[in-house]
Motif scaffolding. Sequence first.
Motif, PDB file in Angstrom:
ATOM      1  N   ALA A 227       0.834  -1.210   0.000  1.00  0.00           N
ATOM      2  CA  ALA A 227       0.000   0.000   0.000  1.00  0.00           C
ATOM      3  C   ALA A 227       0.862   1.251   0.000  1.00  0.00           C
ATOM      4  O   ALA A 227       0.604   2.211  -0.734  1.00  0.00           O
ATOM      5  CB  ALA A 227      -0.924  -0.015   1.222  1.00  0.00           C
ATOM      6  N   TYR A 228       1.915   1.239   0.801  1.00  0.00           N
ATOM      7  CA  TYR A 228       2.807   2.407   0.894  1.00  0.00           C
ATOM      8  C   TYR A 228       3.413   2.710  -0.484  1.00  0.00           C
ATOM      9  O   TYR A 228       3.364   3.844  -0.967  1.00  0.00           O
ATOM     10  CB  TYR A 228       3.909   2.151   1.932  1.00  0.00           C
ATOM     11  N   CYS A 229       3.997   1.682  -1.106  1.00  0.00           N
ATOM     12  CA  CYS A 229       4.696   1.906  -2.384  1.00  0.00           C
ATOM     13  C   CYS A 229       3.730   2.321  -3.481  1.00  0.00           C
ATOM     14  O   CYS A 229       4.021   3.217  -4.280  1.00  0.00           O
ATOM     15  CB  CYS A 229       5.436   0.636  -2.808  1.00  0.00           C
ATOM     16  N   LEU A 230       2.571   1.663  -3.511  1.00  0.00           N
ATOM     17  CA  LEU A 230       1.615   1.953  -4.579  1.00  0.00           C
ATOM     18  C   LEU A 230       1.004   3.347  -4.411  1.00  0.00           C
ATOM     19  O   LEU A 230       0.893   4.106  -5.383  1.00  0.00           O
ATOM     20  CB  LEU A 230       0.517   0.885  -4.578  1.00  0.00           C
ATOM     21  N   ALA A 231       0.626   3.675  -3.178  1.00  0.00           N
ATOM     22  CA  ALA A 231       0.002   4.984  -2.942  1.00  0.00           C
ATOM     23  C   ALA A 231       0.987   6.102  -3.263  1.00  0.00           C
ATOM     24  O   ALA A 231       0.604   7.160  -3.763  1.00  0.00           O
ATOM     25  CB  ALA A 231      -0.475   5.079  -1.498  1.00  0.00           C
ATOM     26  N   LYS A 232       2.258   5.856  -2.982  1.00  0.00           N
ATOM     27  CA  LYS A 232       3.277   6.882  -3.253  1.00  0.00           C
ATOM     28  C   LYS A 232       3.551   6.991  -4.759  1.00  0.00           C
ATOM     29  O   LYS A 232       3.638   8.090  -5.299  1.00  0.00           O
ATOM     30  CB  LYS A 232       4.565   6.524  -2.498  1.00  0.00           C
ATOM     31  N   ALA A 233       3.660   5.827  -5.411  1.00  0.00           N
ATOM     32  CA  ALA A 233       4.008   5.834  -6.842  1.00  0.00           C
ATOM     33  C   ALA A 233       2.849   6.299  -7.712  1.00  0.00           C
ATOM     34  O   ALA A 233       3.058   6.910  -8.758  1.00  0.00           O
ATOM     35  CB  ALA A 233       4.442   4.439  -7.273  1.00  0.00           C
ATOM     36  N   ARG A 234       1.624   5.964  -7.288  1.00  0.00           N
ATOM     37  CA  ARG A 234       0.457   6.274  -8.115  1.00  0.00           C
ATOM     38  C   ARG A 234      -0.613   6.999  -7.297  1.00  0.00           C
ATOM     39  O   ARG A 234      -1.642   6.413  -6.927  1.00  0.00           O
ATOM     40  CB  ARG A 234      -0.109   4.976  -8.716  1.00  0.00           C
ATOM     41  N   PRO A 235      -0.380   8.308  -7.041  1.00  0.00           N
ATOM     42  CA  PRO A 235      -1.381   9.052  -6.257  1.00  0.00           C
ATOM     43  C   PRO A 235      -2.718   9.163  -6.974  1.00  0.00           C
ATOM     44  O   PRO A 235      -3.715   9.539  -6.361  1.00  0.00           O
ATOM     45  CB  PRO A 235      -0.723  10.429  -6.071  1.00  0.00           C
ATOM     46  N   ASP A 236      -2.750   8.816  -8.258  1.00  0.00           N
ATOM     47  CA  ASP A 236      -4.007   8.877  -9.015  1.00  0.00           C
ATOM     48  C   ASP A 236      -4.889   7.660  -8.753  1.00  0.00           C
ATOM     49  O   ASP A 236      -6.064   7.663  -9.112  1.00  0.00           O
ATOM     50  CB  ASP A 236      -3.696   8.951 -10.522  1.00  0.00           C
ATOM     51  N   LEU A 237      -4.358   6.606  -8.130  1.00  0.00           N
ATOM     52  CA  LEU A 237      -5.156   5.386  -7.922  1.00  0.00           C
ATOM     53  C   LEU A 237      -5.874   5.421  -6.577  1.00  0.00           C
ATOM     54  O   LEU A 237      -5.300   5.799  -5.562  1.00  0.00           O
ATOM     55  CB  LEU A 237      -4.256   4.138  -7.976  1.00  0.00           C
ATOM     56  N   LYS A 238      -7.130   4.971  -6.609  1.00  0.00           N
ATOM     57  CA  LYS A 238      -7.943   4.880  -5.392  1.00  0.00           C
ATOM     58  C   LYS A 238      -7.719   3.488  -4.796  1.00  0.00           C
ATOM     59  O   LYS A 238      -8.064   2.485  -5.424  1.00  0.00           O
ATOM     60  CB  LYS A 238      -9.410   5.040  -5.801  1.00  0.00           C
ATOM     61  N   ILE A 239      -7.126   3.425  -3.611  1.00  0.00           N
ATOM     62  CA  ILE A 239      -6.702   2.139  -3.049  1.00  0.00           C
ATOM     63  C   ILE A 239      -7.494   1.837  -1.767  1.00  0.00           C
ATOM     64  O   ILE A 239      -7.431   2.594  -0.797  1.00  0.00           O
ATOM     65  CB  ILE A 239      -5.191   2.171  -2.710  1.00  0.00           C
ATOM     66  N   ALA A 240      -8.230   0.718  -1.783  1.00  0.00           N
ATOM     67  CA  ALA A 240      -8.960   0.291  -0.579  1.00  0.00           C
ATOM     68  C   ALA A 240      -8.205  -0.873   0.057  1.00  0.00           C
ATOM     69  O   ALA A 240      -7.815  -1.817  -0.639  1.00  0.00           O
ATOM     70  CB  ALA A 240     -10.370  -0.158  -0.947  1.00  0.00           C
ATOM     71  N   ILE A 241      -7.980  -0.786   1.368  1.00  0.00           N
ATOM     72  CA  ILE A 241      -7.370  -1.914   2.080  1.00  0.00           C
ATOM     73  C   ILE A 241      -8.462  -2.549   2.923  1.00  0.00           C
ATOM     74  O   ILE A 241      -9.136  -1.862   3.703  1.00  0.00           O
ATOM     75  CB  ILE A 241      -6.229  -1.453   3.020  1.00  0.00           C
ATOM     76  N   ILE A 242      -8.637  -3.866   2.788  1.00  0.00           N
ATOM     77  CA  ILE A 242      -9.660  -4.582   3.561  1.00  0.00           C
ATOM     78  C   ILE A 242      -8.945  -5.476   4.566  1.00  0.00           C
ATOM     79  O   ILE A 242      -8.172  -6.364   4.167  1.00  0.00           O
ATOM     80  CB  ILE A 242     -10.564  -5.460   2.658  1.00  0.00           C
ATOM     81  N   GLU A 243      -9.190  -5.252   5.834  1.00  0.00           N
ATOM     82  CA  GLU A 243      -8.509  -6.010   6.891  1.00  0.00           C
ATOM     83  C   GLU A 243      -9.552  -6.654   7.804  1.00  0.00           C
ATOM     84  O   GLU A 243     -10.393  -5.967   8.382  1.00  0.00           O
ATOM     85  CB  GLU A 243      -7.583  -5.080   7.685  1.00  0.00           C
ATOM     86  N   ALA A 244      -9.450  -7.981   7.947  1.00  0.00           N
ATOM     87  CA  ALA A 244     -10.446  -8.719   8.731  1.00  0.00           C
ATOM     88  C   ALA A 244     -10.389  -8.373  10.220  1.00  0.00           C
ATOM     89  O   ALA A 244     -11.424  -8.329  10.897  1.00  0.00           O
ATOM     90  CB  ALA A 244     -10.247 -10.224   8.530  1.00  0.00           C
ATOM     91  N   SER A 245      -9.198  -8.117  10.705  1.00  0.00           N
ATOM     92  CA  SER A 245      -9.054  -7.830  12.132  1.00  0.00           C
ATOM     93  C   SER A 245      -9.464  -6.400  12.451  1.00  0.00           C
ATOM     94  O   SER A 245      -9.414  -5.530  11.592  1.00  0.00           O
ATOM     95  CB  SER A 245      -7.576  -7.934  12.510  1.00  0.00           C
ATOM     96  N   VAL A 246      -9.784  -6.176  13.726  1.00  0.00           N
ATOM     97  CA  VAL A 246      -9.970  -4.791  14.171  1.00  0.00           C
ATOM     98  C   VAL A 246      -8.636  -4.057  14.052  1.00  0.00           C
ATOM     99  O   VAL A 246      -8.562  -2.918  13.592  1.00  0.00           O
ATOM    100  CB  VAL A 246     -10.478  -4.760  15.634  1.00  0.00           C
ATOM    101  N   SER A 247      -7.555  -4.736  14.450  1.00  0.00           N
ATOM    102  CA  SER A 247      -6.245  -4.069  14.429  1.00  0.00           C
ATOM    103  C   SER A 247      -5.445  -4.490  13.206  1.00  0.00           C
ATOM    104  O   SER A 247      -5.155  -5.669  13.033  1.00  0.00           O
ATOM    105  CB  SER A 247      -5.462  -4.412  15.696  1.00  0.00           C
ATOM    106  N   PRO A 248      -5.115  -3.505  12.339  1.00  0.00           N
ATOM    107  CA  PRO A 248      -4.255  -3.833  11.210  1.00  0.00           C
ATOM    108  C   PRO A 248      -2.841  -4.153  11.693  1.00  0.00           C
ATOM    109  O   PRO A 248      -2.471  -3.783  12.802  1.00  0.00           O
ATOM    110  CB  PRO A 248      -4.266  -2.544  10.377  1.00  0.00           C
ATOM    111  N   GLY A 249      -2.061  -4.837  10.858  1.00  0.00           N
ATOM    112  CA  GLY A 249      -0.675  -5.127  11.228  1.00  0.00           C
ATOM    113  C   GLY A 249      -0.336  -6.613  11.122  1.00  0.00           C
ATOM    114  O   GLY A 249       0.820  -6.982  11.076  1.00  0.00           O
ATOM    115  N   GLY A 250      -1.366  -7.474  11.086  1.00  0.00           N
ATOM    116  CA  GLY A 250      -1.129  -8.916  10.960  1.00  0.00           C
ATOM    117  C   GLY A 250      -0.175  -9.416  12.018  1.00  0.00           C
ATOM    118  O   GLY A 250      -0.304  -9.098  13.208  1.00  0.00           O
ATOM    119  N   GLY A 251       0.829 -10.182  11.585  1.00  0.00           N
ATOM    120  CA  GLY A 251       1.775 -10.804  12.520  1.00  0.00           C
ATOM    121  C   GLY A 251       2.948  -9.912  12.878  1.00  0.00           C
ATOM    122  O   GLY A 251       3.915 -10.396  13.477  1.00  0.00           O
ATOM    123  N   ALA A 252       2.884  -8.616  12.538  1.00  0.00           N
ATOM    124  CA  ALA A 252       4.092  -7.786  12.675  1.00  0.00           C
ATOM    125  C   ALA A 252       4.056  -6.841  13.880  1.00  0.00           C
ATOM    126  O   ALA A 252       4.707  -5.797  13.865  1.00  0.00           O
ATOM    127  CB  ALA A 252       4.326  -7.002  11.388  1.00  0.00           C
TER     128      ALA A 252
END
Length: 328
Positions: free
Chosen positions: A89-114
Amino acid sequence: MIFQEPVSPTVPSKKLDLGSVNAAVPVGGQTKGETIEAMAGEWKDFTFRPIRESQVSRAMTRRYFSDLDKYAESDVVIIGAGSCGLSAAYCLAKARPDLKIAIIEASVSPGGGAWLGGQLFSAMIMRKPADAFLREVGVAYEEDGDDSNYVVVKHAALFTSTLLSKVLQFPNVKLFNATAVEDLITRPREDGTIQIAGVVTNWTLVSMHHDDQSCMDPNTINAPVIISTTGHDGPFGAFSVKRLVSMQAIKCLGGMRGLDMNTAEDAIVKGTREIVPGLIVGGMELSEVDGANRMGPTFGAMALSGVKAAEEVVKIFEQRQKECAAFY
Ligand code: AHZ
């Protein structure tokens, strides 16, 4: 008095005007607000500005439903906000500010195992050359010795929270958390194969109760390109690739293999690619397709797989967009 409901459009309202959704003043923005220094030591007469509860509800719901409306047609959907999905998401949003990017995360807290480095330990290990990604997002790290092959972030949460905050600040990104992808939207191609053209979503709590409740039909988001980074197999993991098998878009899964840091990290980064038209798979979800090894507690491959996933989007986006537009 200032919180009265407007009676009719002709009667001037004394309701506090919150302005339009986009009129929010950024922190440190144009208006001169109170300073913490001015408040310090002045608590005796301190009071918050008065509020009516419905203001809070409307300030949230208006934005959420406006976002649902806006992102129902997205350019790119990223499934899963773990270390790989957030890096993509970071790289794509930075490289292509013209694209509308939705992130769908099942958990309440984003971040997964990190949020932890591994086991229940704090430090996060990144094998070189993934230290380049830390410099890109501005996360401090230390070298372990003069000629070290890895670097150490003092707490995995420092990596995840910094990356997450950068991602969320891009105006072209919306994170829908507590929301699960339940299915993929598909279109038939002329050669008899399918193309992925969006995702089917539901509140995660609803997704978890399909067995004991009825009539809980989902929502949808159309997008010509999806990046799936739902992690290795588990209750929610490897979602998209398992669904590709059940709908016979790919034959079978290779199954994640045992731990081998040396082969695993290279394989995940190099293998990050479009698996079927419109669906790019990265991070540990890919290990389930390719039968790649797991790497355990070293995170360089997740960051660089995210970089590669974003690069793959840039390569195929216009073509997939054109194809999707030709369907319906
Ligand atoms: O909640 C999941 C997590 O945050 C989310 N997710 C999974 N299924 C989903 C679905 N809809 C929406 N159907 C979904 N969200 O995806 C995220 C995956 O994050 P992760 O950290 O598990 O995956 P990753 O590939 O970014 O990083 C994996 C890191 C490694 S390596 C490893 C090992 O070798 O053992 N273990 C881990 C956790």
